[in-house]
Motif scaffolding. Sequence first.
Motif, PDB file in Angstrom:
ATOM      1  N   PHE A  18       0.822  -1.225   0.000  1.00 39.38           N
ATOM      2  CA  PHE A  18       0.000   0.000   0.000  1.00 39.38           C
ATOM      3  C   PHE A  18       0.855   1.273   0.000  1.00 39.38           C
ATOM      4  CE2 PHE A  18      -3.573  -2.740   0.712  1.00 39.38           C
ATOM      5  CZ  PHE A  18      -4.666  -2.023   0.230  1.00 39.38           C
ATOM      6  N   LEU A  19       2.147   1.156   0.383  1.00 40.28           N
ATOM      7  CA  LEU A  19       3.023   2.336   0.355  1.00 40.28           C
ATOM      8  C   LEU A  19       3.070   2.967  -1.032  1.00 40.28           C
ATOM      9  CD1 LEU A  19       6.177   1.355   2.477  1.00 40.28           C
ATOM     10  CD2 LEU A  19       4.535   3.173   2.946  1.00 40.28           C
ATOM     11  N   ALA A  20       3.032   2.095  -2.049  1.00 36.59           N
ATOM     12  CA  ALA A  20       3.121   2.588  -3.424  1.00 36.59           C
ATOM     13  C   ALA A  20       1.881   3.383  -3.827  1.00 36.59           C
ATOM     14  CB  ALA A  20       3.321   1.414  -4.376  1.00 36.59           C
ATOM     15  N   TYR A  21       0.788   3.212  -3.091  1.00 37.67           N
ATOM     16  CA  TYR A  21      -0.478   3.856  -3.467  1.00 37.67           C
ATOM     17  C   TYR A  21      -0.852   5.003  -2.533  1.00 37.67           C
ATOM     18  CZ  TYR A  21      -0.976  -0.323  -6.314  1.00 37.67           C
ATOM     19  OH  TYR A  21      -0.764  -1.323  -7.234  1.00 37.67           O
ATOM     20  N   THR A  22      -0.109   5.165  -1.438  1.00 37.01           N
ATOM     21  CA  THR A  22      -0.525   6.148  -0.431  1.00 37.01           C
ATOM     22  C   THR A  22       0.488   7.265  -0.221  1.00 37.01           C
ATOM     23  OG1 THR A  22       0.405   4.719   1.290  1.00 37.01           O
ATOM     24  CG2 THR A  22      -1.950   4.502   0.878  1.00 37.01           C
ATOM     25  N   HIS A  23       1.628   7.240  -0.950  1.00 33.18           N
ATOM     26  CA  HIS A  23       2.625   8.293  -0.695  1.00 33.18           C
ATOM     27  C   HIS A  23       2.087   9.643  -1.167  1.00 33.18           C
ATOM     28  CE1 HIS A  23       3.589   7.194  -4.886  1.00 33.18           C
ATOM     29  NE2 HIS A  23       3.909   8.459  -5.003  1.00 33.18           N
ATOM     30  N   LYS A  24       2.517  10.669  -0.436  1.00 33.38           N
ATOM     31  CA  LYS A  24       2.023  12.026  -0.749  1.00 33.38           C
ATOM     32  C   LYS A  24       3.134  12.891  -1.362  1.00 33.38           C
ATOM     33  CE  LYS A  24      -2.174  12.103   1.378  1.00 33.38           C
ATOM     34  NZ  LYS A  24      -2.438  10.672   1.328  1.00 33.38           N
ATOM     35  N   MET A  31     -11.154  -3.668  -9.788  1.00 32.43           N
ATOM     36  CA  MET A  31      -9.703  -3.485  -9.668  1.00 32.43           C
ATOM     37  C   MET A  31      -9.310  -2.007  -9.676  1.00 32.43           C
ATOM     38  SD  MET A  31      -8.235  -6.400  -9.262  1.00 32.43           S
ATOM     39  CE  MET A  31      -6.530  -6.375  -9.813  1.00 32.43           C
ATOM     40  N   ASN A  32     -10.160  -1.173 -10.268  1.00 33.61           N
ATOM     41  CA  ASN A  32      -9.841   0.252 -10.339  1.00 33.61           C
ATOM     42  C   ASN A  32     -10.511   1.078  -9.245  1.00 33.61           C
ATOM     43  OD1 ASN A  32      -8.013   0.907 -12.790  1.00 33.61           O
ATOM     44  ND2 ASN A  32      -9.400  -0.690 -13.503  1.00 33.61           N
ATOM     45  N   PRO A  48      -4.221  -2.783  -5.047  1.00 38.53           N
ATOM     46  CA  PRO A  48      -3.277  -3.191  -3.984  1.00 38.53           C
ATOM     47  C   PRO A  48      -3.773  -4.356  -3.128  1.00 38.53           C
ATOM     48  CG  PRO A  48      -4.179  -0.993  -3.555  1.00 38.53           C
ATOM     49  CD  PRO A  48      -4.594  -1.366  -4.930  1.00 38.53           C
ATOM     50  N   THR A  49      -5.098  -4.450  -2.911  1.00 44.47           N
ATOM     51  CA  THR A  49      -5.611  -5.567  -2.109  1.00 44.47           C
ATOM     52  C   THR A  49      -5.351  -6.896  -2.811  1.00 44.47           C
ATOM     53  OG1 THR A  49      -7.325  -4.147  -1.173  1.00 44.47           O
ATOM     54  CG2 THR A  49      -7.687  -6.526  -0.999  1.00 44.47           C
ATOM     55  N   VAL A  50      -5.600  -6.933  -4.120  1.00 48.61           N
ATOM     56  CA  VAL A  50      -5.354  -8.172  -4.866  1.00 48.61           C
ATOM     57  C   VAL A  50      -3.851  -8.453  -4.927  1.00 48.61           C
ATOM     58  CG1 VAL A  50      -5.696  -9.356  -7.082  1.00 48.61           C
ATOM     59  CG2 VAL A  50      -7.507  -7.913  -6.163  1.00 48.61           C
ATOM     60  N   GLU A  51      -3.038  -7.387  -4.980  1.00 53.29           N
ATOM     61  CA  GLU A  51      -1.573  -7.574  -4.936  1.00 53.29           C
ATOM     62  C   GLU A  51      -1.159  -8.269  -3.648  1.00 53.29           C
ATOM     63  OE1 GLU A  51       0.761  -4.186  -7.541  1.00 53.29           O
ATOM     64  OE2 GLU A  51       0.372  -3.783  -5.444  1.00 53.29           O
ATOM     65  N   VAL A  52      -1.757  -7.847  -2.525  1.00 54.96           N
ATOM     66  CA  VAL A  52      -1.424  -8.451  -1.232  1.00 54.96           C
ATOM     67  C   VAL A  52      -1.812  -9.931  -1.235  1.00 54.96           C
ATOM     68  CG1 VAL A  52      -1.949  -8.449   1.247  1.00 54.96           C
ATOM     69  CG2 VAL A  52      -1.579  -6.284   0.056  1.00 54.96           C
ATOM     70  N   ILE A  53      -3.034 -10.240  -1.702  1.00 50.71           N
ATOM     71  CA  ILE A  53      -3.491 -11.638  -1.747  1.00 50.71           C
ATOM     72  C   ILE A  53      -2.544 -12.467  -2.636  1.00 50.71           C
ATOM     73  CG2 ILE A  53      -5.363 -13.154  -2.573  1.00 50.71           C
ATOM     74  CD1 ILE A  53      -7.294 -10.811  -1.795  1.00 50.71           C
ATOM     75  N   HIS A  54      -2.199 -11.914  -3.804  1.00 48.24           N
ATOM     76  CA  HIS A  54      -1.312 -12.602  -4.763  1.00 48.24           C
ATOM     77  C   HIS A  54       0.039 -12.902  -4.106  1.00 48.24           C
ATOM     78  CE1 HIS A  54      -0.180 -13.700  -8.845  1.00 48.24           C
ATOM     79  NE2 HIS A  54       0.901 -12.962  -8.781  1.00 48.24           N
ATOM     80  N   PHE A  55       0.579 -11.918  -3.384  1.00 51.53           N
ATOM     81  CA  PHE A  55       1.907 -12.107  -2.820  1.00 51.53           C
ATOM     82  C   PHE A  55       1.905 -13.000  -1.582  1.00 51.53           C
ATOM     83  CE2 PHE A  55       5.963 -10.678  -0.865  1.00 51.53           C
ATOM     84  CZ  PHE A  55       6.761 -11.267  -1.823  1.00 51.53           C
ATOM     85  N   SER A  89      -5.821 -14.753  -8.482  1.00 49.38           N
ATOM     86  CA  SER A  89      -5.603 -13.320  -8.256  1.00 49.38           C
ATOM     87  C   SER A  89      -4.795 -12.717  -9.404  1.00 49.38           C
ATOM     88  CB  SER A  89      -4.914 -13.068  -6.909  1.00 49.38           C
ATOM     89  OG  SER A  89      -3.771 -13.879  -6.773  1.00 49.38           O
ATOM     90  N   GLY A  90      -3.856 -13.494  -9.953  1.00 49.10           N
ATOM     91  CA  GLY A  90      -3.094 -13.030 -11.104  1.00 49.10           C
ATOM     92  C   GLY A  90      -3.988 -12.783 -12.314  1.00 49.10           C
ATOM     93  N   LEU A  91      -5.015 -13.629 -12.478  1.00 55.66           N
ATOM     94  CA  LEU A  91      -5.955 -13.452 -13.593  1.00 55.66           C
ATOM     95  C   LEU A  91      -6.689 -12.111 -13.489  1.00 55.66           C
ATOM     96  CD1 LEU A  91      -7.673 -16.906 -14.237  1.00 55.66           C
ATOM     97  CD2 LEU A  91      -6.503 -15.473 -15.905  1.00 55.66           C
TER      98      LEU A  91
END
Lengths: 159, 170
Positions: free
Chosen positions: A148-154, B19-20, B26-33, B79-81
Amino acid sequence: MDQIAWLEQSAFATWLRESSWALFALLILHTLTMGAIVGLALASCARLFGLASTVSLPAFGRLTPILGWALLAAAVSGLLLVAAYPAKALTNPLFYVKLAMATSAAAIAWNLQRRVFTADVASAPSWAPKLAALGAGLWIATLAAGKFLAYTHKMLLVG
Amino acid sequence: MSADSVAAFGHATGIYAFMNTAFGWPTVEVIHFVALSVLLGSVGLFDLRALGLARTVSMRALHGLVPFGVGAFVLSALSGLLFFVSAPDQYMFNPAFRLKLACMGIAGANVAVFYTAFPRRVGEAGTDEDAPLPVKVIAAISLLSWVGVIAFGRLITMFRPPYHWCFVCG
């Protein structure tokens, strides 16, 4: 802010950002080591909750030193990533939350290693699975905060 | 399969819209990782044991973690899909994504070889025993493939815009 600007404009930080390989090498190292840390924390948690219980605790403890090396590599690569874009990280409150969670999770991992996996005990104390679950949860939250750091930086002094 | 048809599917199913949202990607990124981390903590540990780390642990016991790795792979693929469907052109023409898929293919073929050619050897390496050489080779390929999947996944953002890097797009 002056110190942050100085660091961001230093020759080393500029090289990190502009090198064709350094930043991505650091990102890959940080990603792989964080993945190993979260994976090992979850595996330790699974073992303490009774999965793969035929593996004795001291035997399982032989696997966990990887965690120490992964922690060291994640910390060094993380510091260098912050050095590349200091304003982006150091002006975001979420970065400090991530740091606090990572430090707490590392302390928990060290405690589990010392008091459970290398303590030569036949069975895990009753508090161990709960502490391992807390540690694994903190590592996942650390990873989420990092994403989330990549999406929340100001603030980004350099583009 | 064209990028446009995949994008149309993403819009029609609402995946693109989800996704937008502010926290969708980012939430799906977290699940994927997290799913990829579970893979490292299960299949990766099994591979390291086969290669000789912590020989006091029997491979048969450690094999109990592998089903979690299979579940994690399914979760990471699903999640990658969601990423792929939401921005197909960013992935289809991206060399890092293609190499990531190649590593996944190698890992998949490697698993198939392991379970078809050496079904009984999984449990052969008990406590303090060395794994047979073919199993060690398969473990090394597995470990390298999954490291490749994660490393090339991280490199996807390096090759943007992807059209610039696509040498086979014409």
